[in-house]
Design a protein around this motif. Structure first.
Motif, short mmCIF file in Angstrom:
data_model
loop_
_atom_site.label_atom_id
_atom_site.label_comp_id
_atom_site.label_asym_id
_atom_site.label_seq_id
_atom_site.Cartn_x
_atom_site.Cartn_y
_atom_site.Cartn_z
N TRP A 48 37.82 48.10 38.23
CA TRP A 48 36.64 47.61 38.70
C TRP A 48 35.44 48.82 38.68
O TRP A 48 34.31 48.59 38.19
CB TRP A 48 36.61 47.47 40.18
N VAL A 106 31.86 47.23 38.45
CA VAL A 106 31.72 46.13 39.46
C VAL A 106 32.29 46.54 40.86
O VAL A 106 32.60 45.91 41.83
CB VAL A 106 32.69 44.88 39.34
N GLU A 122 27.31 37.89 34.92
CA GLU A 122 28.65 37.66 35.73
C GLU A 122 29.28 38.79 36.35
O GLU A 122 30.00 38.63 37.20
CB GLU A 122 29.43 37.02 34.44
N ILE A 174 30.58 39.13 40.14
CA ILE A 174 31.80 39.65 40.59
C ILE A 174 31.68 40.67 41.53
O ILE A 174 32.32 40.93 42.67
CB ILE A 174 32.65 40.23 39.43
N ARG A 175 30.69 41.70 41.20
CA ARG A 175 30.41 42.73 42.16
C ARG A 175 30.05 42.28 43.55
O ARG A 175 30.44 42.58 44.63
CB ARG A 175 29.19 43.66 41.51
N ALA A 216 35.28 34.29 42.16
CA ALA A 216 34.81 35.25 41.54
C ALA A 216 35.58 36.62 41.64
O ALA A 216 35.88 37.42 41.09
CB ALA A 216 33.26 35.78 41.82
N THR A 217 35.99 36.57 43.21
CA THR A 217 36.74 37.79 43.85
C THR A 217 38.26 37.52 43.13
O THR A 217 38.94 38.65 42.62
CB THR A 217 36.93 37.65 45.24
N ILE A 258 38.89 36.18 40.30
CA ILE A 258 39.12 36.67 38.77
C ILE A 258 39.01 37.94 38.59
O ILE A 258 39.81 38.64 37.89
CB ILE A 258 37.82 35.96 38.19
N ALA A 259 38.31 38.79 39.70
CA ALA A 259 38.30 40.35 39.67
C ALA A 259 39.70 40.78 39.82
O ALA A 259 40.18 41.73 39.25
CB ALA A 259 37.38 40.79 40.50
N ILE A 269 32.46 31.25 34.64
CA ILE A 269 32.75 32.39 33.97
C ILE A 269 33.09 32.32 32.86
O ILE A 269 33.96 31.46 32.37
CB ILE A 269 33.95 33.39 35.09
N THR A 319 34.41 37.67 30.07
CA THR A 319 34.18 38.09 31.17
C THR A 319 35.46 38.17 32.07
O THR A 319 36.00 39.21 32.43
CB THR A 319 33.04 37.60 32.04
N ALA A 320 36.19 36.79 32.03
CA ALA A 320 37.47 36.69 32.98
C ALA A 320 38.46 37.48 32.27
O ALA A 320 39.01 38.38 32.84
CB ALA A 320 37.86 35.26 32.82
#
Ligand code: XCC
Ligand code: XCC
Ligand code: SF4
Ligand code: SF4
Ligand code: SF4
Lengths: 473, 473
Positions: A98, A103, A131, A135-136, A426-427, A429-430, A445, A449-450
């Motif tokens: 991250w 992010v 995006e 996520i951030r 989003a979380t 995915i991170a 997304i 990016t994913a």
């Protein structure tokens, strides 16, 4: 004018099902600045850009960021000042990833205001950048915001424990005064619960033999988990029980518009718009007293309109035990389970098939959300662990962290009920999860990016794909 | 394919002037939650409510709150953590009024996150409540956010002083390398200015005899005020000068989409999207060096496309002196002037008539904004004091506070250029000003809410009413 059947009458007229703006559905409308409103024409003969030069990709990115911001704000409301996320709680390997991707967030409030500026800014950033910002913000909302909130609630309301509560509309009865509350004001709910416990004797001068506080609506299952309350169900269930006249006072923030038809028709049910009550600093005890009083008065006012409910509640095993994360993680590793499956269910349709298939395939399954009703009715909640709200993702991620990446993480969000779903998606995915989403989420997304996080998204027709199980990897 | 005449070509196609969505213009569309998009039909044939029960009033209130949030975020970007507003800076009598009305804010970031939740929340609050929240956010943005930002800039960049700078497109020349920057990154601008000053000698190996840093675009006049830079004008002026080829590097954040047609046509002008550069913590010196290098290289690349500009600059008296607030206030009281008139001009059309009429009627007139071009060209800036950006409202309010309510406050915002206008308008309403607004603002604040603060809003057809002077009270 209204009878019980059409108390949810079509006057005033609501949105027709099939008739929504296509530009909005395609994410091609922008109303964010005074040079608008702007529309991008997908057929190529109208405008290709917003007045500021924003193209379809920019709008898609800002839309995602906006959605994540909205959900984060609903979760955090006035908890903006929470501290930065604690690095120690992050799964191994994720922290460096991250940070590399830019992010790893600062304080939640900081991230949200900065993100708001990017949403508001006409025609600029690249989609991927927006995006990543989303996520951030989501990571901030969960690891700083919600994680801290849970600690705060643990401290002020006490740790939860595993407990079985009644669930479903069958938990109601015309002879028990019922106060329904959603998950937006946990301190108020705790105060009501406390005062009710102090008034435990039967209340027969209002025609009732008891009074209960019940969780329902948005983040209702979180509240049930947090306070060990009976769990009624989501807004649709709530609306039906209001129409049947078996609740007395409904206190909700989100979709308080559900109260309107009942007020219009002079229903005896007392509606309280919790949005008018600040989330912090209010006199909870005084307000709890007042609401109990109003509920009792409302109960006295009239007969039950319709009582063709089978008053037979289901039950929901909810709450947490202190070492549950380690216990579940340990078990999953020891039994070499297929993986960890987190189910976030804003609505219940088709969820039984999905859960059953996952259990059969040997997944450790945890679920949370407004739509647990079918799982509860089918008796699955027990085999399936209750995460405690969609914000229970914090617990799901803790379990995923505890298996240290040795088991894959699958996350299902087949129906999007409210904006809180967005930061959740989003979380995960991170976290590099394999994510199965409602069909409307196809543009949430971009695959690139994913892929930066090792995640993948599948969006399909919710009903069919849930029915099909979505579990073939 | 493109020649210099149509470099602002219609490909890609931009929004047609006459054809914008009527639902958006009427404020009857909502896309804020997954149950949407929703439209309210003003003719009574289609839906009357959103899916969550939100009606037209609720949408109007959330729209106002959303607009104020957007503008506040653009002003504050990553300054969320600023302290609470200092009560001592508030005009007498206002503090108690604002506390009574519940709009005295906490920290800016807190207010913004909480407001975001209210915007995101489906179908609830009353319009007045949402408008009060908007005023609260705006007060936080100006009295906590911007006021603190100004102090920070005073400390790090030094106090400004009254100075005369060249203004208008005539300040450009094909023989001077020109770097244009907007008001979004003052530290970067300061670094560039400093390095240019260190490179003061003529640069003849690129065919140029100098290099200059010039302010333009959004908050461009603020930057000119803050750093004593030549002031080019707003985006329209910037676009023309880009088309004429008399600028070399353009660094902007807002509407960086203006760079796109030039990039598409292979223009030699170097475009830098400042949105990709974080507002804090960047290596400003390194970046300044790089941009100067790129500007010089861009200048070398090609001849000027069209040089039918009259290279005759106007001048703008800008900056501030330490006691200017007291001086102006004292003068206004001593001369028993008609009142204080603040002009916020996103565009310049018709502003000369307005300013002249106000001066003739004996007002103390201060002006700021992207649209000073006509006032500058007509030589009015001097009689009219430069506030320094629309965020110069902080200075305007200081002057209004210094006359202690003895003189009426009139505020004019005849054209809305970007979202920053919204918190400005909400703030002056809280101050009980008489506000004259662009016609699109008819639904911004309901008369009842404005009346709670002793303010009144007039919204009209901008051009005609500005031409008519709007000054008959
Ligand atoms: Fe209930 S709609 Fe909202 S609260 Fe969460 S699961 Ni309740 Fe879905 S994101
Ligand atoms: Fe320039 S458009 Fe924006 S910056 Fe301000 S005046 Ni510049 Fe108007 S509100
Ligand atoms: S931000 Fe751009 S696309 Fe959106 S409304 Fe403004 S000009 Fe149009
Ligand atoms: S504003 Fe946009 S989303 Fe709403 S109706 Fe108009 S085009 Fe559709
Ligand atoms: S908030 Fe209400 S009106 Fe807006 S999109 Fe959601 S359901 Fe529709």
């Amino acid at each position: 004018m209204f009878n019980s059947k059409n108390i949810l009458a079509e006057t005033p007229r609501r949105q027709p099902e099939g008739l929504r703006c296509g530009f909005a559905k395609l994410g091609l409308c922008c109303t964010r600045c005074p040079q608008g409103p702007c529309r991008i024409d997908p057929f190529g003969y109208g405008a290709s850009l917003g007045a500021c030069g924003a193209g379809a990709d920019n709008l898609a990115g800002r839309s995602t960021l906006e959605k994540v911001l909205a959900g984060s704000a609903l979760y955090l409301e006035e908890s903006w000042q929470l501290e930065t996320a604690v690095a120690a709680t992050i799964p191994a390997g994720k922290l460096s990833l991250w940070k590399d991707r830019g992010v790893w967030p600062g304080p939640a409030g900081a991230e949200m205001v900065s993100a708001l500026a990017q949403v508001a800014r006409p025609g600029s950033s690249r989609r991927e950048e927006l995006e990543l910002k989303a996520i951030r913000v989501a990571l901030a909302a969960f690891y700083a915001g919600l994680a801290q909130q849970e600690k705060l609630y643990n401290d002020s309301l006490g740790l939860t424990s595993l407990t079985t509560v009644p669930a479903g509309p069958g938990l109601l009865s015309p002879e028990v005064v019922s106060i329904v509350i959603d998950g937006s004001r946990p301190y108020l709910a705790a105060a009501i619960k406390k005062q009710i416990a102090a008034t435990a004797t039967p209340i027969d001068n209002y025609g009732a033999r008891g009074i209960q506080l019940v969780a329902a609506g948005r983040e209702g299952d979180y509240l049930a988990w947090r306070l060990g309350l009976p769990y009624l169900g989501n807004e649709a269930v709530l609306r039906e029980t209001m129409a049947a006249g078996v609740v007395d006072l409904v206190a909700i923030a989100d979709t308080s518009g559900v109260l309107l038809p009942f007020q219009l028709t002079g229903s005896r049910i007392k509606g309280v718009n919790l949005n008018e009550i600040k989330p912090d600093g209010s006199n909870w005890e005084g307000l709890a007293q007042e609401l109990i009083r109003q509920a009792l008065a409302a109960h006295q006012e009239g007969p039950v309109i319709s009582s063709n409910y089978a008053f037979k509640p289901h039950s929901l095993l909810t709450g947490w035990q202190q070492d549950l994360v380690e216990v579940l993680a340990g078990e999953a590793l020891a039994k070499e389970m297929r993986g960890i499956a987190l189910l976030f269910l804003c609505e219940g349709t088709g969820t039984v098939n999905l859960a059953r298939q996952l259990l059969e395939e040997g997944f450790l399954v945890l679920a949370g959300g407004c739509g647990l009703d079918e799982l509860i009715a089918a008796g699955y909640m027990g085999q399936v662990f209750h995460l405690g709200g969609c914000r229970g993702l914090v617990r799901g991620l803790a379990v995923a962290a505890a298996v240290q990446g040795k088991l894959p993480l699958k996350v299902y969000w087949p129906v999007i009920g409210c904006s809180r779903a967005y930061p959740g998606i989003a979380t995960v995915i991170a976290h590099g999860a394999e994510v199965f989403l409602a069909s409307q989420m196809a543009n949430f997304i971009s695959p690139g990016t994913a892929g930066l996080f090792g995640a993948s998204c599948h969006s399909g027709s919710a009903a069919e794909e849930v029915a099909a199980g979505w579990t073939t990897s």
